[in-house]
Design a protein around this motif. Structure first.
Motif, mmCIF file in Angstrom:
data_model
loop_
_atom_site.group_PDB
_atom_site.id
_atom_site.type_symbol
_atom_site.label_atom_id
_atom_site.label_comp_id
_atom_site.label_asym_id
_atom_site.label_seq_id
_atom_site.Cartn_x
_atom_site.Cartn_y
_atom_site.Cartn_z
ATOM 1 N N ILE A 27 1.416 6.953 -6.920
ATOM 2 C CA ILE A 27 0.407 7.915 -7.388
ATOM 3 C C ILE A 27 0.547 9.273 -6.712
ATOM 4 C CG2 ILE A 27 -1.225 6.068 -7.916
ATOM 5 C CD1 ILE A 27 -2.755 6.776 -5.412
ATOM 6 N N GLY A 28 1.415 9.365 -5.704
ATOM 7 C CA GLY A 28 1.681 10.623 -5.045
ATOM 8 C C GLY A 28 0.537 11.147 -4.207
ATOM 9 N N ALA A 29 -0.184 10.245 -3.541
ATOM 10 C CA ALA A 29 -1.309 10.666 -2.703
ATOM 11 C C ALA A 29 -1.534 9.647 -1.597
ATOM 12 C CB ALA A 29 -2.577 10.814 -3.535
ATOM 13 N N GLN A 30 -2.055 10.125 -0.457
ATOM 14 C CA GLN A 30 -2.384 9.226 0.647
ATOM 15 C C GLN A 30 -3.767 8.629 0.402
ATOM 16 O OE1 GLN A 30 -2.057 10.946 4.548
ATOM 17 N NE2 GLN A 30 -2.987 9.180 5.573
ATOM 18 N N VAL A 88 0.841 -1.207 0.000
ATOM 19 C CA VAL A 88 0.000 0.000 0.000
ATOM 20 C C VAL A 88 0.872 1.252 0.000
ATOM 21 C CG1 VAL A 88 -1.720 1.317 1.301
ATOM 22 C CG2 VAL A 88 -1.966 -1.162 1.079
ATOM 23 N N ALA A 89 1.937 1.238 0.799
ATOM 24 C CA ALA A 89 2.845 2.395 0.820
ATOM 25 C C ALA A 89 3.456 2.620 -0.553
ATOM 26 C CB ALA A 89 3.932 2.167 1.872
ATOM 27 N N ARG A 90 3.818 1.541 -1.250
ATOM 28 C CA ARG A 90 4.385 1.665 -2.594
ATOM 29 C C ARG A 90 3.369 2.260 -3.558
ATOM 30 N NH1 ARG A 90 8.495 -0.738 -5.690
ATOM 31 N NH2 ARG A 90 8.417 0.251 -7.742
ATOM 32 N N LEU A 91 2.102 1.828 -3.451
ATOM 33 C CA LEU A 91 1.059 2.360 -4.329
ATOM 34 C C LEU A 91 0.853 3.853 -4.074
ATOM 35 C CD1 LEU A 91 -1.136 1.685 -6.444
ATOM 36 C CD2 LEU A 91 -2.698 1.209 -4.540
ATOM 37 N N GLU A 92 0.819 4.242 -2.805
ATOM 38 C CA GLU A 92 0.660 5.664 -2.473
ATOM 39 C C GLU A 92 1.835 6.477 -3.016
ATOM 40 O OE1 GLU A 92 -1.929 5.664 1.651
ATOM 41 O OE2 GLU A 92 0.209 5.178 1.772
ATOM 42 N N ALA A 93 3.031 5.928 -2.955
ATOM 43 C CA ALA A 93 4.203 6.627 -3.479
ATOM 44 C C ALA A 93 4.126 6.774 -4.995
ATOM 45 C CB ALA A 93 5.476 5.875 -3.075
ATOM 46 N N GLY A 127 -8.626 8.182 -1.519
ATOM 47 C CA GLY A 127 -8.685 6.728 -1.457
ATOM 48 C C GLY A 127 -10.031 6.187 -1.903
ATOM 49 N N LYS A 128 -11.121 6.854 -1.508
ATOM 50 C CA LYS A 128 -12.464 6.427 -1.935
ATOM 51 C C LYS A 128 -12.595 6.509 -3.453
ATOM 52 C CE LYS A 128 -14.740 7.908 2.347
ATOM 53 N NZ LYS A 128 -15.662 8.895 2.960
ATOM 54 N N ALA A 129 -12.132 7.620 -4.015
ATOM 55 C CA ALA A 129 -12.222 7.791 -5.469
ATOM 56 C C ALA A 129 -11.358 6.759 -6.188
ATOM 57 C CB ALA A 129 -11.785 9.208 -5.850
ATOM 58 N N TYR A 130 -10.180 6.482 -5.647
ATOM 59 C CA TYR A 130 -9.285 5.503 -6.273
ATOM 60 C C TYR A 130 -9.875 4.099 -6.188
ATOM 61 C CZ TYR A 130 -4.904 3.280 -7.653
ATOM 62 O OH TYR A 130 -3.947 2.546 -8.321
ATOM 63 N N LEU A 131 -10.473 3.755 -5.033
ATOM 64 C CA LEU A 131 -11.062 2.422 -4.860
ATOM 65 C C LEU A 131 -12.219 2.205 -5.837
ATOM 66 C CD1 LEU A 131 -11.086 -0.207 -3.190
ATOM 67 C CD2 LEU A 131 -12.758 0.885 -1.672
ATOM 68 N N ASP A 132 -13.039 3.240 -6.042
ATOM 69 C CA ASP A 132 -14.167 3.119 -6.972
ATOM 70 C C ASP A 132 -13.703 2.781 -8.373
ATOM 71 O OD1 ASP A 132 -16.002 3.640 -5.008
ATOM 72 O OD2 ASP A 132 -16.190 5.779 -5.456
#
Length: 295
Positions: free
Chosen positions: A44-47, A37-42, A62-67
């Protein structure tokens, strides 16, 4: 580190609101899930997740990304299925839950020929006498008796199973055979606590159906345990037919009131609604229907 693995991990953690539960769902360590998860956030440059010691929640991003992430994962699974179907070679994991008694014998016997035919499919069988929440526990398929209570799930009927009233010949010789269902009110009846109304036994069908209130010295949350106790001569039991079969065959139990049996209980394959059901899960459901249906 594959981005698809990171996305799958993020979706699991988000769905479980927990790194530990999300990691368990997809079969990796909590430490590795956190790393993905930390790698994915890095990347896309967002928490994507808010982390506390008690719970994990989605950020707005995160909600928008999950959708958008979930449909992509579905499409990738569907793409894998297309390849598998063309190769006639199913592969991948299936997580199943079932009641302890039925799952430990009858379901295992049904799964054996399926896995022999599809050795690349890995099955994880979770046995429990309570209904595990399918979505929260990452379950692909549940095998359950009785009416479907959760309208958000999909159920396919596998077979209908008789409910039989049984007693041992030794018990009947000592106590006398009850003249009719109403006589059970004064007998030692063995209660299956997983039934909706364990002390209310129904007889007959339709407008002729009637209920007898029963009680006794033994109760259990396992129908197989109740059948075992009846075979030992303790009292009279009502249980699914499959639990009584071994004892009926060797004469340790006999069926009472056969012509007055109530409606059978139904065995279902239950799974979450989805735009896409993987080929291996569809194949397993078809196999279980073909295996249990004639029985």
């Amino acid at each position: 580190m594959d981005k698809l693995d990171c996305m799958r991990t993020f979706a699991a953690v988000a769905g479980q609101s927990s790194f530990t539960a999300g990691a368990r769902q997809i079969g990796i360590s909590t430490k590795l899930a956190s790393k993905y998860v930390a790698r994915l956030e890095a990347q896309i440059g967002a928490q994507l997740l808010n982390r506390t010691t008690r719970k994990v929640t989605l950020t707005d991003t995160g909600k928008a990304y999950l959708d958008r992430c979930l449909p992509l994962l579905d499409q990738f699974d569907e793409l894998e299925d297309v390849v598998q179907q063309r190769q006639h070679d199913l592969a991948g994991p299936i997580r199943i839950t079932a009641p302890t008694g039925f799952g430990s014998r009858e379901l295992v016997e049904a799964l054996q020929p399926f896995q022999q035919a599809h050795p690349k499919v890995s099955v994880e069988l979770v046995l429990s006498d309570r209904h595990l929440p399918i979505l929260e526990e990452g379950v692909d398929l549940a095998v359950r008796f009785g009416a479907l209570k959760d309208s958000t799930l999909v159920a396919r009927k596998l077979c209908a199973m008789r409910l039989v009233v049984v007693a041992s010949p030794d018990y009947l010789a000592a106590q006398g055979e009850p003249a009719g269902p109403e006589a059970l009110a004064s007998r030692n009846c063995l209660l299956q606590m997983t039934s909706p109304q364990p002390d209310a036994w129904s007889f007959g069908r339709g407008s002729a159906q009637r209920t007898v209130t029963v009680g006794g010295s033994f109760r259990a949350n396992s129908p197989r345990a109740v059948a075992h106790m009846a075979a030992g001569g303790l009292g009279i039991a009502r249980c699914p037919y499959y639990t009584a079969v071994p004892f009926l065959r060797d004469g340790r139990l006999q069926v009472l009131f056969e012509k007055q049996e109530t409606d059978p209980i139904t065995l279902y394959a239950v799974y979450p609604p989805s735009r896409h059901l993987t080929a291996r899960i569809r194949a397993l459901i078809d196999h279980l229907s073909g295996y249990f249906g004639p029985r």
